[in-house]
Design a protein around this motif. Structure first.
Motif, PDB file in Angstrom:
ATOM      1  N   GLY A 265       0.993  -1.212  -0.088  1.00  0.00           N
ATOM      2  CA  GLY A 265      -0.003   0.000   0.172  1.00  0.00           C
ATOM      3  C   GLY A 265       0.786   1.461   0.099  1.00  0.00           C
ATOM      4  O   GLY A 265       0.249   2.337  -0.509  1.00  0.00           O
ATOM      5  N   HIS A 266       2.039   1.200   0.470  1.00  0.00           N
ATOM      6  CA  HIS A 266       2.838   2.330   0.703  1.00  0.00           C
ATOM      7  C   HIS A 266       4.013   2.385  -0.315  1.00  0.00           C
ATOM      8  O   HIS A 266       5.087   3.071  -0.292  1.00  0.00           O
ATOM      9  N   VAL A 267       3.866   1.550  -1.707  1.00  0.00           N
ATOM     10  CA  VAL A 267       4.810   1.875  -2.761  1.00  0.00           C
ATOM     11  C   VAL A 267       4.231   3.058  -3.409  1.00  0.00           C
ATOM     12  O   VAL A 267       3.054   3.074  -3.741  1.00  0.00           O
ATOM     13  N   GLN A 275      -1.390  13.185  -0.618  1.00  0.00           N
ATOM     14  CA  GLN A 275      -0.649  12.883   0.634  1.00  0.00           C
ATOM     15  C   GLN A 275      -1.319  11.656   1.298  1.00  0.00           C
ATOM     16  O   GLN A 275      -2.581  11.384   1.157  1.00  0.00           O
ATOM     17  N   CYS A 276      -0.609  10.508   1.756  1.00  0.00           N
ATOM     18  CA  CYS A 276      -0.792   9.316   2.356  1.00  0.00           C
ATOM     19  C   CYS A 276      -0.883   9.403   3.747  1.00  0.00           C
ATOM     20  O   CYS A 276      -0.366  10.252   4.541  1.00  0.00           O
ATOM     21  N   GLY A 277      -1.702   8.645   4.535  1.00  0.00           N
ATOM     22  CA  GLY A 277      -1.579   8.609   5.977  1.00  0.00           C
ATOM     23  C   GLY A 277      -0.303   8.110   6.587  1.00  0.00           C
ATOM     24  O   GLY A 277      -0.059   8.565   7.791  1.00  0.00           O
ATOM     25  N   CYS A 278       0.498   7.711   5.718  1.00  0.00           N
ATOM     26  CA  CYS A 278       2.032   7.338   6.305  1.00  0.00           C
ATOM     27  C   CYS A 278       2.837   8.702   6.227  1.00  0.00           C
ATOM     28  O   CYS A 278       4.167   8.627   6.509  1.00  0.00           O
ATOM     29  N   GLY A 279       2.272   9.817   5.519  1.00  0.00           N
ATOM     30  CA  GLY A 279       3.252  10.747   5.628  1.00  0.00           C
ATOM     31  C   GLY A 279       3.912  11.254   4.077  1.00  0.00           C
ATOM     32  O   GLY A 279       4.301  12.244   3.796  1.00  0.00           O
ATOM     33  N   GLY A 282       1.459   9.991  -2.916  1.00  0.00           N
ATOM     34  CA  GLY A 282       1.436   8.994  -3.853  1.00  0.00           C
ATOM     35  C   GLY A 282       1.372   7.657  -3.727  1.00  0.00           C
ATOM     36  O   GLY A 282       1.743   6.916  -4.507  1.00  0.00           O
ATOM     37  N   CYS A 283       1.225   7.212  -2.413  1.00  0.00           N
ATOM     38  CA  CYS A 283       1.200   5.632  -2.230  1.00  0.00           C
ATOM     39  C   CYS A 283       0.137   4.915  -3.095  1.00  0.00           C
ATOM     40  O   CYS A 283      -0.897   5.667  -3.035  1.00  0.00           O
ATOM     41  N   TRP A 284       0.306   3.677  -3.122  1.00  0.00           N
ATOM     42  CA  TRP A 284      -0.753   2.985  -3.837  1.00  0.00           C
ATOM     43  C   TRP A 284      -2.345   3.227  -3.265  1.00  0.00           C
ATOM     44  O   TRP A 284      -3.165   3.192  -3.621  1.00  0.00           O
TER      45      TRP A 284
HETATM   46 ZN   LIG Z   1       1.828   5.576   2.646  1.00  0.00          ZN
END
Ligand SMILES: [Zn+2]
Length: 428
Positions: A265-267, A275-279, A282-284
């Motif tokens: 998910g974070h590729v 922006q993704c929840g991981c910071g 453009g994460c998948w």
């Molecule tokens: Zn992410």
């Protein structure tokens, strides 16, 4: 992933009986043989003691002694006489018992907590899910709720006369080998020592508690009992707000050096994306996660918009389907967009792992009829031809409960691998 599979068979030492006071090496042999007999009966039962002896290569006296011990531990029982043909005395057949031994799996995810319990023979005792806004709650509050769910499940098992052999907790994040959640981006957890926190809960002290990644556990559930059961090369994708991947390669779960493998998910798939929840950007999962679908299909009800009510993912899907039925064009466009990105990310997975099947879990499964054709076309268009042609998408039928089911399965597996973890009750 901390998955032990006892497929290495131990040679029997003839005539060795009784486990109490054995030297260490003999105790090890005894333990392996107990596991061998228990697993044999669980896979092939009902079967007679002689059949077990013949098929495991253990001698009959040893089998008789091992069976007595497994019966004392409440793991095997006898059924009525089995008539094996017309000649010879009928013999009592052995069956897995374990009706008093329970396995509890609990999953905490972005918008729900699920609990699933079986007895050792696989009978489902608990299967429930509660809407819970973990994304909008502090880690402390989420852990309180998790504790309450576990305590309630244990009370239910107790009422059924079932003692828990262990609890495994599924979390959408990176879990290290000591059970610490290093990071679960969508829960806002960083360095959370879940097992340590549960020491304060009302859980019997002898019940082992493990924590593992949700996608890895769901992949195990799919591999053992899902639609693609037995497929030795498969990738499971959680269709949640976060997207995790569980990889079974050559019949074994792929963990990586730290057990962190599968964070698909974070590729990064779009450097100019959201922006993704991981910071990161453009994460998948910003393209195919449930939050992305909801944002595109029902922008007025996007995640993070309203805090006044907790919505189970099923409720969100029901709303999306309702709007689709009403002819809202945004829904079709959103599902097509998610399907395309699903295919693009899957092309990467196919090139890396050469799976035979990609199992779509969570919300992907609910929308599979519409997602799969789009994703498949995209996969064929951009994946390496040979692995893409031989890989198909299938919808999981385990629903949002796959990870908690896998978590309970890990507990059962641990008992089968070492039956001595179940104590012999004191004689009355
Ligand atoms: Zn992410």
């Amino acid at each position: 992933m901390h998955h032990s599979k006892a497929d290495g068979r131990t040679t029997d030492v003839k005539g060795r009986v009784g486990s109490v006071g054995l030297p260490a090496d003999q105790a090890t042999v005894r333990r392996s043989n107990l596991a061998l007999v228990l697993r044999h009966v669980s896979e092939h039962g009902p079967c007679s003691r002689s059949a077990v002896a013949v098929q495991t290569g253990l001698n009959k006296t040893t089998v008789t002694s091992l069976v007595s011990e497994l019966q004392a531990r409440g793991l095997l029982k006898e059924t009525g006489p089995q008539h094996a043909g017309s000649v010879g005395r009928p013999s009592l057949a052995l069956l897995l018992d374990g009706s008093r031994v329970g396995a509890l799996g609990v999953e905490v995810n972005v918008d729900y907590i699920a609990a699933f319990a079986t007895d050792l023979a696989g009978r489902v005792l608990i299967d429930r899910r509660f809407g819970f806004d973990a994304m909008g709650s502090s880690p402390e509050r989420s852990l309180d709720e998790l504790t309450r769910v576990i305590e309630r499940a244990l009370a239910d098992l107790d009422r059924l006369g079932v003692a828990p052999a262990g609890i495994t907790i599924a979390v959408p994040g990176l879990v290290d080998s000591t059970g610490i959640v290093v990071v679960a981006p969508n829960l806002g957890w960083h360095g959370v020592a879940v097992t340590q926190r549960l020491a304060r809960a009302d859980i019997p002290p002898n019940v082992p508690i493990a924590v593992d990644n949700d996608a890895n556990l769901a992949a195990l559930a799919e591999y053992t009992s899902g639609v693609a059961a037995g497929t030795s090369d498969l990738v499971y994708l959680t269709g949640e707000v976060g997207i995790g991947g569980g990889v079974i390669s050559g019949g074994r779960p792929l963990g990586g050096a730290d057990g962190f493998a599968g964070e698909v998910g974070h590729v990064m798939v779009d450097p100019s994306g959201e922006q993704c929840g991981c910071g990161r950007v453009g994460c998948w999962e910003t393209k195919v996660g449930l939050a992305a679908l909801v944002r595109m299909a029902t922008p007025d009800h996007a995640y993070g918009r309203s805090r006044q009510l907790v919505r189970d993912p099923e409720e969100r899907l029901a709303e999306i389907e309702q709007r689709h039925a009403e002819g809202d064009p945004r829904v079709d466009a959103a599902v097509t967009e998610v399907g395309r990105w699903l295919g693009r990310g899957s092309a990467l997975l196919v090139n890396l792992f050469n799976p035979r099947v990609i199992v779509l879990g969570g919300y992907f499964a609910r929308l599979a009829d519409r997602l799969i054709p789009v994703a498949h076309a995209e996969l064929r268009r951009i994946g390496m031809a040979a692995p893409a042609e031989r890989c198909r998408f299938v919808a999981s039928d385990l629903g949002f409960g796959a990870a908690s089911r896998g978590a309970a399965g890990v507990v059962v597996e641990r008992v089968l691998a070492d039956p001595t973890t179940i104590a012999i009750p004191p004689s009355p």
